[in-house]
Scaffold this motif. Sequence first.
Motif, short mmCIF file in Angstrom:
data_model
loop_
_atom_site.label_atom_id
_atom_site.label_comp_id
_atom_site.label_asym_id
_atom_site.label_seq_id
_atom_site.Cartn_x
_atom_site.Cartn_y
_atom_site.Cartn_z
N ALA A 181 6.44 -24.91 6.56
CA ALA A 181 5.92 -26.21 6.99
C ALA A 181 5.70 -27.14 5.81
N LEU A 182 5.46 -26.58 4.62
CA LEU A 182 5.24 -27.38 3.41
C LEU A 182 6.53 -27.58 2.62
N GLY A 183 7.67 -27.20 3.22
CA GLY A 183 8.96 -27.39 2.57
C GLY A 183 9.30 -26.34 1.54
N ARG A 184 8.60 -25.23 1.54
CA ARG A 184 8.83 -24.18 0.55
C ARG A 184 9.53 -22.99 1.20
N GLN A 185 10.71 -23.25 1.77
CA GLN A 185 11.45 -22.20 2.48
C GLN A 185 11.86 -21.06 1.55
N ALA A 186 12.24 -21.39 0.32
CA ALA A 186 12.66 -20.34 -0.61
C ALA A 186 11.52 -19.37 -0.89
N ALA B 264 -0.54 -11.85 9.18
CA ALA B 264 -0.85 -12.75 8.07
C ALA B 264 0.41 -13.11 7.28
N ARG B 265 1.27 -12.14 7.07
CA ARG B 265 2.51 -12.40 6.34
C ARG B 265 3.38 -13.41 7.10
N ASP B 266 3.46 -13.24 8.40
CA ASP B 266 4.24 -14.16 9.23
C ASP B 266 3.66 -15.58 9.15
N LEU B 267 2.34 -15.68 9.21
CA LEU B 267 1.69 -16.98 9.11
C LEU B 267 1.94 -17.63 7.75
N LEU B 268 1.94 -16.82 6.70
CA LEU B 268 2.20 -17.36 5.37
C LEU B 268 3.62 -17.91 5.28
N MET B 269 4.57 -17.19 5.86
CA MET B 269 5.95 -17.68 5.87
C MET B 269 6.04 -19.00 6.62
N ARG B 270 5.39 -19.09 7.77
CA ARG B 270 5.42 -20.32 8.55
C ARG B 270 4.74 -21.47 7.81
N THR B 271 3.64 -21.17 7.15
CA THR B 271 2.91 -22.20 6.42
C THR B 271 3.73 -22.72 5.24
N LEU B 272 4.34 -21.83 4.50
CA LEU B 272 5.19 -22.25 3.38
C LEU B 272 6.37 -23.09 3.87
N TRP C 238 -7.72 -18.32 12.45
CA TRP C 238 -8.15 -19.58 11.85
C TRP C 238 -6.99 -20.24 11.11
N HIS C 239 -6.26 -19.44 10.34
CA HIS C 239 -5.10 -19.99 9.63
C HIS C 239 -4.02 -20.46 10.61
N ARG C 240 -3.85 -19.76 11.71
CA ARG C 240 -2.88 -20.20 12.72
C ARG C 240 -3.31 -21.55 13.30
N ALA C 241 -4.60 -21.70 13.57
CA ALA C 241 -5.09 -22.96 14.12
C ALA C 241 -4.91 -24.10 13.12
N LEU C 242 -5.14 -23.84 11.84
CA LEU C 242 -4.92 -24.87 10.83
C LEU C 242 -3.45 -25.28 10.79
N LEU C 243 -2.56 -24.31 10.87
CA LEU C 243 -1.13 -24.61 10.88
C LEU C 243 -0.76 -25.46 12.08
N GLU C 244 -1.31 -25.11 13.25
CA GLU C 244 -0.98 -25.84 14.48
C GLU C 244 -1.55 -27.25 14.49
N THR C 245 -2.57 -27.51 13.68
CA THR C 245 -3.16 -28.85 13.62
C THR C 245 -2.72 -29.62 12.38
N GLY C 246 -1.63 -29.18 11.77
CA GLY C 246 -1.07 -29.91 10.64
C GLY C 246 -1.84 -29.79 9.35
N GLN C 247 -2.61 -28.71 9.17
CA GLN C 247 -3.42 -28.53 7.97
C GLN C 247 -2.90 -27.38 7.11
N ALA C 248 -1.56 -27.29 7.02
CA ALA C 248 -0.96 -26.20 6.26
C ALA C 248 -1.40 -26.22 4.80
N ALA C 249 -1.50 -27.39 4.21
CA ALA C 249 -1.89 -27.48 2.80
C ALA C 249 -3.31 -26.97 2.58
N ARG C 250 -4.19 -27.25 3.52
CA ARG C 250 -5.56 -26.74 3.41
C ARG C 250 -5.60 -25.23 3.56
N GLU D 170 11.42 -15.38 -0.03
CA GLU D 170 11.15 -14.40 -1.08
C GLU D 170 9.98 -13.51 -0.70
N GLY D 171 8.95 -14.11 -0.08
CA GLY D 171 7.82 -13.32 0.41
C GLY D 171 8.25 -12.31 1.46
#
Length: 519
Positions: free
Chosen positions: A197-202, A187-195, A157-169, A206-207
Amino acid sequence: MRFGVLGSVRAWTAGGDPVALGARQRALLAVLLARSGRIVPADLIAELIWAGAQPADPAATLHSQVSRLRRALPGVRLETEAPGYLLRTGPDEVDADRFDRLVEAASGADPARRATLLEEALGLWRGPAYAEVADTDIARIEAIRLAEARLHATEQWHRALLETGQAARSLPRLEAFVAEHPLRETARDLLMRTLAALGRQADALEGYRFYTRMLAEELGLEPSTAIRATQLSILRQEAIPETVTGVPPLGRLQTVYLSVPGDRKIAVASLGDGPPVIALLGWVSAIDVVASGRDPRSSLLQRLVGSCTVTIFDRYGTGLSRGPVTDFGLDAAVAELHAVASRAGGPVHLLAMSEAGPIAVAFAAAHPELVGRLVFVGTYADGPATFRRPDLNAALVAMVRSHWGMGSKLFADLYRPGATDAAARHLAEVLRDSADRDVAADYLAEAYHVDTSALLPRITRPALVLHYRGDRVIPFDGGLQLATGLPDARLVALDGRFHLVDAADLDRVVGLIVDFLTG
């Protein structure tokens, strides 16, 4: 009627009104729902419901409970079918069935539709599956299956949200999910990708650093090739790939099925390029768990794939080779290995880990023409001489058989002394996902009793023996047996209280193994 097992076991009328059920009725309903559409023998139902406190006349008492349940659930299709009872449910009557159908439909849908379907599926949950009885034999297997399906659906579900541009949600709930399940790499990989996508690379990097430390300290593992590729792409500020180039990740293991004597089929998978190596994984295993990177042996195998063609297989009754096991003995294990080695078409090297040492010894003695070199990691040849406490051995087997949850937790503590609850829970889940309790118990009992020490002098192939001095699962004496009994063997003693290769020792161990096999 509608039934709920995704939380407390409940029943509702067609109009949505809850049905009052007593504790025994709820337990009976749980048994029948967990095996919906199948006949459940009456004696098994009685054993599951009353355990050691059986009534004077179990059959009559059970018949009375069934009658009460029928009265409480008018119109329910609860049928008497020899030798027991059968509950028939429709496609929309049980919330777990609806959950499974929604998840299956989501797997083939586009990202937007997938997100909608998975959100509906996850919304069906009210708590842990079969909540009141999940820790008993009544519905344990089904509860475990559903719990893992829920975790996987949450990640998708989180992967689908990321793929549809809903990273903030996605982010708040994804961060909470990772905090609750810190060792789930997807899940950890998805969190890294989501962060990212929101410009929070640092924060993403760190995660990753936190995860790497935790994985090494708690499980002795390295991050998989896939999540390392995510980290590298974030560092380089590149688009994060969906596939990995270079050394193939274990997730690409291709599984086939081989026939072995006794009308059995076993799952076999290979990956890599180089000298052929068959890795014997030991007590119980599951190819899909190894491929996911969750298994304590995954990091070693991933490293070897870069230099060797590695083949693994699940012994009959375990992992992807599930089936009714009637022979847990050494001859059956050697026959399985013979089928795998013959498929390779020529001499192969053997890498025997954990309880697999006796199998490698017996096979090398019986089929020297199919064996190149042998590597033994944390294993042994003589069970009675290695496991010198018959009372403790019997107690461990009994614990696995009677309470696989507690037994697997105990073994997890032995694998990684001092591990946190999260790490112990992770390892316990790996063991439970690899075999059912009776299969695990019978294979463990055989491991304690088997003795191949008399065969050691017949093996003339070169051998490398690696063993931790403080191993609590298989004492160091096991490695000494092999090193002193084999005519051409080198012993490398590793410092530490680990059983399988720790992440800190991977460079050295992999170097020793590859040099030995290619030298």
